[in-house]
Scaffold this motif. Structure first.
Motif, mmCIF file in Angstrom:
data_model
loop_
_atom_site.group_PDB
_atom_site.id
_atom_site.type_symbol
_atom_site.label_atom_id
_atom_site.label_comp_id
_atom_site.label_asym_id
_atom_site.label_seq_id
_atom_site.Cartn_x
_atom_site.Cartn_y
_atom_site.Cartn_z
ATOM 1 N N THR A 91 37.499 36.772 50.080
ATOM 2 C CA THR A 91 36.084 36.900 50.453
ATOM 3 C C THR A 91 35.273 35.672 50.059
ATOM 4 O OG1 THR A 91 36.358 39.228 49.918
ATOM 5 C CG2 THR A 91 34.121 38.484 50.350
ATOM 6 N N ALA A 92 35.499 35.195 48.836
ATOM 7 C CA ALA A 92 34.629 34.128 48.327
ATOM 8 C C ALA A 92 35.198 32.740 48.576
ATOM 9 C CB ALA A 92 34.393 34.326 46.833
ATOM 10 N N TYR A 93 36.515 32.635 48.680
ATOM 11 C CA TYR A 93 37.112 31.297 48.802
ATOM 12 C C TYR A 93 37.927 31.101 50.082
ATOM 13 C CZ TYR A 93 35.898 31.205 43.840
ATOM 14 O OH TYR A 93 35.217 31.261 42.651
ATOM 15 N N GLY A 94 38.058 32.166 50.874
ATOM 16 C CA GLY A 94 38.848 32.049 52.094
ATOM 17 C C GLY A 94 40.333 31.838 51.841
ATOM 18 N N ILE A 95 40.785 32.184 50.644
ATOM 19 C CA ILE A 95 42.209 32.031 50.308
ATOM 20 C C ILE A 95 42.902 33.356 50.600
ATOM 21 C CG2 ILE A 95 43.862 31.641 48.418
ATOM 22 C CD1 ILE A 95 41.608 30.023 47.012
ATOM 23 N N PRO A 96 43.992 33.319 51.413
ATOM 24 C CA PRO A 96 44.630 34.594 51.746
ATOM 25 C C PRO A 96 45.284 35.255 50.527
ATOM 26 C CG PRO A 96 45.902 32.738 52.610
ATOM 27 C CD PRO A 96 44.642 32.164 52.045
ATOM 28 N N THR A 97 45.384 36.565 50.587
ATOM 29 C CA THR A 97 46.004 37.357 49.521
ATOM 30 C C THR A 97 47.467 36.962 49.331
ATOM 31 O OG1 THR A 97 44.564 39.210 50.056
ATOM 32 C CG2 THR A 97 46.584 39.730 48.834
ATOM 33 N N ASN A 98 47.871 36.725 48.107
ATOM 34 C CA ASN A 98 49.278 36.495 47.790
ATOM 35 C C ASN A 98 49.892 37.860 47.465
ATOM 36 O OD1 ASN A 98 51.738 36.043 46.517
ATOM 37 N ND2 ASN A 98 51.079 34.065 45.686
ATOM 38 N N GLN A 99 50.575 38.427 48.460
ATOM 39 C CA GLN A 99 51.050 39.801 48.322
ATOM 40 C C GLN A 99 52.083 39.964 47.207
ATOM 41 O OE1 GLN A 99 49.403 42.165 49.971
ATOM 42 N NE2 GLN A 99 50.549 43.647 48.746
#
Lengths: 219, 219
Positions: free
Chosen positions: A125-133
């Motif tokens: 949300t804040a950094y546009g970094i995708p979730t590391n599942q």
């Protein structure tokens, strides 16, 4: 007299840890927003408040403090009353259990729960970094083990440090609050005593009020 | 009366954090060794002491505690005298600064220094895992930034919380002690006030004694 000041936006978890204490003791306070996207927390004016360039910082007259858990203790110690005694420093054994479960929050619970919040909400949300599942999955497994310990504790005691609410409980508020917005919130359903404890905490006016600031779209 | 008991080998950093407090207050204690290679810390007898299956645990009569920083506080609070007052809870501002720098140890200092100790000493020696130099290099860079803040603080104050020794200083002992055995010990040479503070701490009988147990070959 000027109220005490909290530097840092109310939507940040570590700021919320401080605000919930101020709400509990009923002291007037002012939140001074620090513009995170503009990196105001790295500028000299804020570094003079918090030399590590993070939030929150806290001002009470001439005294400037940082580190949310230390600020929380200061507030709960200064404004302690017989009714609101969250540190229990007058009772050696109770104070020890408050300290134990406050440390557990920092070093066992948050260590595995916070990465889930960061990966599922804050980074995307804040950094546009995708979730590391992978990080999420590993943390979820570790969290289950931690919650087993909490379940055992809370099935025998109303609150973490004993049958009284304390700073140990309060300290769990901000990250758990955010965790409940992740797809893993239902994990708590498997731990009925933990879930009941959390629901009881969330009925407190302090947590109701501060949780409204912890909105996911505004990380 | 039986002395207080510390469960966990004296060669572990988190155990050393507790022992140095016991030495400071001058209380007799017994160290009950927990056989780490035999995974004794994961067996029911130890899980009853510390439900997270880690060390140390601490027993004082009927009271059983865990989390080294909480145990340290209990010891320093229970055995406080006018001469040995490491928490300063009688003075709101002093106690706040003790808390701030105790939290800084856990959340800023140890966070970047401990990985260097783990990668350079503990993983290779105790687990046969080779050093991850990338982790070390990144941590060294972060540690330099943290030490800049410490240098500024200690150039103006004799100890971290002020001009008095406190639990905040003591809490830095175990990991810094191990750090001084790594190839990066000379990093402290660039921070003269930090180095002088550390050398002064290491003159204390408590630290001299406990540091002899923190031997690299016995991690």
């Amino acid at each position: 007299m000027a109220p005490v000041k909290v530097f840092g936006s109310a939507r940040f978890t570590n700021v919320a840890r401080v605000l919930v204490c101020l709400e509990e003791v009923g002291v007037a306070y002012e939140v001074v927003d620090i513009d995170f996207p503009a990196k105001e927390h790295k500028k000299p004016e804020h570094l003079a408040r918090n030399p590590f360039g993070v939030i929150p910082a806290f001002q009470d007259g001439e005294l400037m403090l940082f580190e949310s858990r230390a600020i929380a203790k200061y507030i709960l110690r200064k404004y302690r009353t017989d009714e609101v005694d969250m540190l229990r420093e007058g009772n050696l054994q109770e104070a020890a259990m408050v300290d134990v479960w406050t440390e557990v929050e920092a070093h066992q619970y948050n260590k595995v729960l916070a990465p889930i919040v960061m990966e599922c909400i804050i980074y995307p949300t804040a950094y546009g970094i995708p979730t590391n599942q992978k990080v999420v999955d590993e943390s979820v497994e570790k969290l289950k083990k931690v919650l087993e310990v909490y379940e055992a504790r809370l099935s025998e005691h109303e609150y973490l440090a004993g049958n009284f609410i304390s700073s140990a409980d309060l300290s769990h508020f901000p990250f758990t609050c955010r965790f409940m917005e992740t797809p893993y919130a239902s994990l708590f359903d498997s731990f009925p005593s933990v879930k009941a404890w959390w629901e009881k905490l969330m009925l407190r006016p302090s947590m109701k009020k501060i949780s409204t600031n912890l909105h996911p779209k505004m990380v």
